[in-house]
Design an enzyme around this catalytic site. Structure first.
Site, PDB file in Angstrom:
ATOM      1  N   ARG A  94      55.727 -56.789  39.670  1.00 28.56           N
ATOM      2  CA  ARG A  94      55.074 -55.485  39.527  1.00 28.56           C
ATOM      3  C   ARG A  94      55.502 -54.532  40.633  1.00 28.56           C
ATOM      4  NH1 ARG A  94      50.319 -57.513  36.341  1.00 28.56           N
ATOM      5  NH2 ARG A  94      49.025 -55.784  35.721  1.00 28.56           N
ATOM      6  N   ARG A 133      39.445 -54.222  24.226  1.00 30.16           N
ATOM      7  CA  ARG A 133      39.788 -55.645  24.410  1.00 30.16           C
ATOM      8  C   ARG A 133      38.549 -56.476  24.702  1.00 30.16           C
ATOM      9  NH1 ARG A 133      44.584 -57.147  28.357  1.00 30.16           N
ATOM     10  NH2 ARG A 133      43.341 -56.075  29.924  1.00 30.16           N
ATOM     11  N   ARG A 166      36.619 -57.722  30.002  1.00 28.11           N
ATOM     12  CA  ARG A 166      37.117 -57.964  31.352  1.00 28.11           C
ATOM     13  C   ARG A 166      36.569 -56.913  32.301  1.00 28.11           C
ATOM     14  NH1 ARG A 166      43.564 -58.874  31.525  1.00 28.11           N
ATOM     15  NH2 ARG A 166      43.401 -57.393  33.228  1.00 28.11           N
ATOM     16  N   ARG A 177      44.357 -48.495  37.139  1.00 34.30           N
ATOM     17  CA  ARG A 177      45.446 -49.439  36.855  1.00 34.30           C
ATOM     18  C   ARG A 177      46.664 -48.702  36.300  1.00 34.30           C
ATOM     19  NH1 ARG A 177      42.519 -53.299  32.997  1.00 34.30           N
ATOM     20  NH2 ARG A 177      44.480 -54.438  32.833  1.00 34.30           N
TER      21      ARG A 177
HETATM   22  P1  AMP Z   1      46.813 -58.219  34.234  1.00 38.81           P
HETATM   23  O1  AMP Z   1      46.027 -59.321  33.645  1.00 38.81           O
HETATM   24  O2  AMP Z   1      48.306 -58.437  34.177  1.00 38.81           O
HETATM   25  O3  AMP Z   1      46.408 -56.858  33.719  1.00 38.81           O
HETATM   26  O4  AMP Z   1      46.466 -58.209  35.805  1.00 38.81           O
HETATM   27  C1  AMP Z   1      45.145 -57.998  36.248  1.00 38.81           C
HETATM   28  C2  AMP Z   1      45.150 -57.675  37.724  1.00 38.81           C
HETATM   29  O5  AMP Z   1      45.706 -58.776  38.461  1.00 38.81           O
HETATM   30  C3  AMP Z   1      45.999 -56.478  38.139  1.00 38.81           C
HETATM   31  O6  AMP Z   1      45.295 -55.252  37.979  1.00 38.81           O
HETATM   32  C4  AMP Z   1      46.238 -56.796  39.613  1.00 38.81           C
HETATM   33  O7  AMP Z   1      45.092 -56.546  40.398  1.00 38.81           O
HETATM   34  C5  AMP Z   1      46.443 -58.309  39.581  1.00 38.81           C
HETATM   35  N1  AMP Z   1      47.865 -58.662  39.376  1.00 38.81           N
HETATM   36  C6  AMP Z   1      48.398 -59.299  38.290  1.00 38.81           C
HETATM   37  N2  AMP Z   1      49.711 -59.467  38.447  1.00 38.81           N
HETATM   38  C7  AMP Z   1      50.022 -58.937  39.650  1.00 38.81           C
HETATM   39  C8  AMP Z   1      51.232 -58.780  40.376  1.00 38.81           C
HETATM   40  N3  AMP Z   1      52.400 -59.207  39.883  1.00 38.81           N
HETATM   41  N4  AMP Z   1      51.179 -58.175  41.588  1.00 38.81           N
HETATM   42  C9  AMP Z   1      50.012 -57.749  42.100  1.00 38.81           C
HETATM   43  N5  AMP Z   1      48.839 -57.836  41.470  1.00 38.81           N
HETATM   44  C10 AMP Z   1      48.831 -58.428  40.243  1.00 38.81           C
END
Ligand code: AMP
Length: 230
Positions: A94, A133, A166, A177
């Site tokens: 990311r 979701r 969530r 986000r």
């Molecule tokens: P997601 O389920 O991919 O939407 O991720 C949920 C949250 O997890 C994100 O908003 C970040 O806070 C954290 N997160 C997930 N993947 C990463 C990553 N590669 N780097 C930093 N934070 C992450």
């Protein structure tokens, strides 16, 4: 299900692009190991590990968890035997630092990325997906109130327990986000374009249409056997 090669894929795109949904479909069709950093971090929070405790505050606010924490978790997972035949990375990298860490880790193992799928997605669609979701707290299955509803409203088809939203899918956090994505992650499109790995797909399409498009792309690029019966 036939895999032509050992394939390492990155799914790139904003929150709500449908990366997780496609990862599940791709795993089912081609047998990839699906590594979702969001899922790993939520699991770590549930288990109360030190990584989970460190990550929780960032995730609640929709901020990125520090690179070292996420990278350690992903690289550790990728070095397990079941990851040798190929992985789908969903939500990682990311940031540019994460992308560079991934490159050097793969290189040291004589592996490489085969493709980065960029889900180009409009903000309107991303917000509609995130706000609708729903999730089963027991088995983790994802639903959407209109796009992918459960058979009985608000109840998991598999476990029969009440679905939840969530914590970071609330409107304020969703907004943040998306800002964080623009600010920190979008730059990776450029990074991967330079390495000729980037392939763009239309993240606004329905899950079925998008999956068809990706399967066709995989065949065209020789990533999967043209005779595979997915
Ligand atoms: P997601 O389920 O991919 O939407 O991720 C949920 C949250 O997890 C994100 O908003 C970040 O806070 C954290 N997160 C997930 N993947 C990463 C990553 N590669 N780097 C930093 N934070 C992450």
């Amino acid at each position: 299900m036939i895999l032509a090669n050992k394939i390492n894929l990155v799914l790139l795109g904003p929150p709500g692009a449908g990366k997780g949904t496609q990862a599940v479909l791709l795993k089912k069709a081609y047998g990839f190991l699906h590594i979702s950093t969001g899922d790993m971090l939520r699991e770590a929070i549930k288990e109360g590990t030190s990584a989970g405790k460190a990550a929780q505050g960032y995730m609640t606010k929709g901020e990125l968890v520090p690179d070292e924490i996420v990278t350690r978790a992903v690289i550790g997972r990728m070095n397990k035997p079941d990851a040798e035949s190929g992985v789908i990375l969903d939500g990682y990298p990311r940031t540019r630092v994460q992308a560079e860490s991934l490159d050097s880790s793969l290189k040291s193992e004589n592996r490489s990325l085969n493709m980065v799928l960029y889900f180009r997605t409009s903000e309107k669609v991303a917000i509609q997906r995130l706000s609708g979701r729903r999730l089963c707290p027991k088995c983790g299955k994802n639903y959407h109130v209109t796009n992918m509803p459960s058979k009985i409203e608000g109840v998991c088809d598999i476990c029969g327990v009440s679905l939840i939203q969530r914590e970071d899918d609330n409107p304020e956090t969703v907004k943040n986000r998306l800002v964080v994505y623009e600010d920190r992650t979008k730059d990776l499109i450029d990074y991967y374009e330079k390495s000729a790995l980037l392939r763009e797909v239309n993240g606004d399409l329905s899950a079925e249409e998008l999956f068809e498009g990706i399967a066709t792309l995989f065949k065209r690029e020789g990533l999967v056997d043209d005779n595979s019966d997915e």
